[in-house]
Design a protein around this motif. Structure first.
Motif, PDB file in Angstrom:
ATOM      1  N   ARG A   1       0.834  -1.211   0.000  1.00 12.53           N
ATOM      2  CA  ARG A   1       0.000   0.000   0.000  1.00 12.53           C
ATOM      3  C   ARG A   1       0.866   1.257   0.000  1.00 12.53           C
ATOM      4  NH1 ARG A   1      -2.817   3.118  -1.909  1.00 12.53           N
ATOM      5  NH2 ARG A   1      -4.314   4.353  -0.775  1.00 12.53           N
ATOM      6  N   LEU A   2       1.927   1.260   0.799  1.00 12.30           N
ATOM      7  CA  LEU A   2       2.826   2.422   0.806  1.00 12.30           C
ATOM      8  C   LEU A   2       3.520   2.586  -0.538  1.00 12.30           C
ATOM      9  CD1 LEU A   2       4.550   2.514   4.312  1.00 12.30           C
ATOM     10  CD2 LEU A   2       3.007   4.205   3.308  1.00 12.30           C
ATOM     11  N   ALA A   3       3.870   1.493  -1.173  1.00 14.13           N
ATOM     12  CA  ALA A   3       4.499   1.575  -2.498  1.00 14.13           C
ATOM     13  C   ALA A   3       3.548   2.250  -3.485  1.00 14.13           C
ATOM     14  CB  ALA A   3       4.894   0.190  -2.996  1.00 14.13           C
TER      15      ALA A   3
ATOM     16  N   ALA B   1      15.737  11.553  -3.125  1.00 14.60           N
ATOM     17  CA  ALA B   1      16.620  11.251  -4.251  1.00 14.60           C
ATOM     18  C   ALA B   1      15.846  10.966  -5.537  1.00 14.60           C
ATOM     19  CB  ALA B   1      17.520  10.065  -3.914  1.00 14.60           C
ATOM     20  N   VAL B   2      14.591  10.545  -5.411  1.00 15.29           N
ATOM     21  CA  VAL B   2      13.786  10.243  -6.599  1.00 15.29           C
ATOM     22  C   VAL B   2      12.782  11.349  -6.917  1.00 15.29           C
ATOM     23  CG1 VAL B   2      14.074   7.747  -6.477  1.00 15.29           C
ATOM     24  CG2 VAL B   2      12.153   8.816  -5.286  1.00 15.29           C
ATOM     25  N   GLY B   3      13.017  12.529  -6.360  1.00 22.22           N
ATOM     26  CA  GLY B   3      12.196  13.673  -6.744  1.00 22.22           C
ATOM     27  C   GLY B   3      11.255  14.209  -5.696  1.00 22.22           C
TER      28      GLY B   3
ATOM     29  N   LEU C   1       6.842  19.491   0.549  1.00 20.71           N
ATOM     30  CA  LEU C   1       5.388  19.536   0.450  1.00 20.71           C
ATOM     31  C   LEU C   1       4.836  18.173   0.054  1.00 20.71           C
ATOM     32  CD1 LEU C   1       2.764  21.079   0.645  1.00 20.71           C
ATOM     33  CD2 LEU C   1       3.114  21.877  -1.695  1.00 20.71           C
ATOM     34  N   LEU C   2       5.527  17.486  -0.823  1.00 22.83           N
ATOM     35  CA  LEU C   2       5.115  16.147  -1.226  1.00 22.83           C
ATOM     36  C   LEU C   2       5.243  15.167  -0.060  1.00 22.83           C
ATOM     37  CD1 LEU C   2       3.996  14.828  -3.752  1.00 22.83           C
ATOM     38  CD2 LEU C   2       6.330  14.291  -4.431  1.00 22.83           C
ATOM     39  N   ALA C   3       6.233  15.362   0.793  1.00 27.05           N
ATOM     40  CA  ALA C   3       6.388  14.522   1.983  1.00 27.05           C
ATOM     41  C   ALA C   3       5.178  14.678   2.902  1.00 27.05           C
ATOM     42  CB  ALA C   3       7.678  14.872   2.723  1.00 27.05           C
TER      43      ALA C   3
ATOM     44  N   ALA D   1       2.639   9.424  -5.975  1.00 29.91           N
ATOM     45  CA  ALA D   1       3.097  10.770  -5.604  1.00 29.91           C
ATOM     46  C   ALA D   1       4.368  11.176  -6.337  1.00 29.91           C
ATOM     47  CB  ALA D   1       3.328  10.852  -4.093  1.00 29.91           C
ATOM     48  N   LEU D   2       5.276  10.219  -6.511  1.00 29.41           N
ATOM     49  CA  LEU D   2       6.572  10.520  -7.122  1.00 29.41           C
ATOM     50  C   LEU D   2       6.594  10.281  -8.628  1.00 29.41           C
ATOM     51  CD1 LEU D   2       8.733   8.860  -4.343  1.00 29.41           C
ATOM     52  CD2 LEU D   2       8.547  11.314  -4.790  1.00 29.41           C
ATOM     53  N   ALA D   3       5.495   9.765  -9.164  1.00 34.13           N
ATOM     54  CA  ALA D   3       5.386   9.453 -10.598  1.00 34.13           C
ATOM     55  C   ALA D   3       6.506   8.509 -11.043  1.00 34.13           C
ATOM     56  CB  ALA D   3       5.362  10.728 -11.436  1.00 34.13           C
TER      57      ALA D   3
END
Length: 90
Positions: free
Chosen positions: A13-15, A35-37, A41-43, A21-23
């Protein structure tokens, strides 16, 4: 129930949340959010989505301090109530 989730269910589920979110197509245990973008705010958004998905507190500050996917999985798993613990207490 949310408290019946095993480690694989939490990880899956977290994946989904991270990938959306990170596309990105997938994340590994050692994937670093920033490191992957990821950005601050996204956090906050990812933490809120995880909190909603699992019904536990997920602090965005923890993601900032330790940004690995596996660490977030462990933090969420530890925050989930344990059905085994309740069964013993009854």
């Amino acid at each position: 129930m949310k408290d019946d989730l095993g480690l694989d269910a939490v990880r899956g589920r977290l994946a989904e949340i991270w990938c959306r979110a990170l596309a990105v197509d997938h994340v590994e245990d050692d994937t670093d959010f920033f490191a992957v973008g990821g950005r601050s705010l996204l956090a906050v958004q990812v933490s809120a989505q995880a909190a909603d998905a699992f019904g536990v507190e997920v602090r965005s500050g923890d993601l900032v301090v330790d940004a690995s996917f596996s660490s977030m999985v462990e933090r969420v798993k530890k925050a989930l109530p344990s059905t085994t613990g309740r069964a013993r207490a009854a």
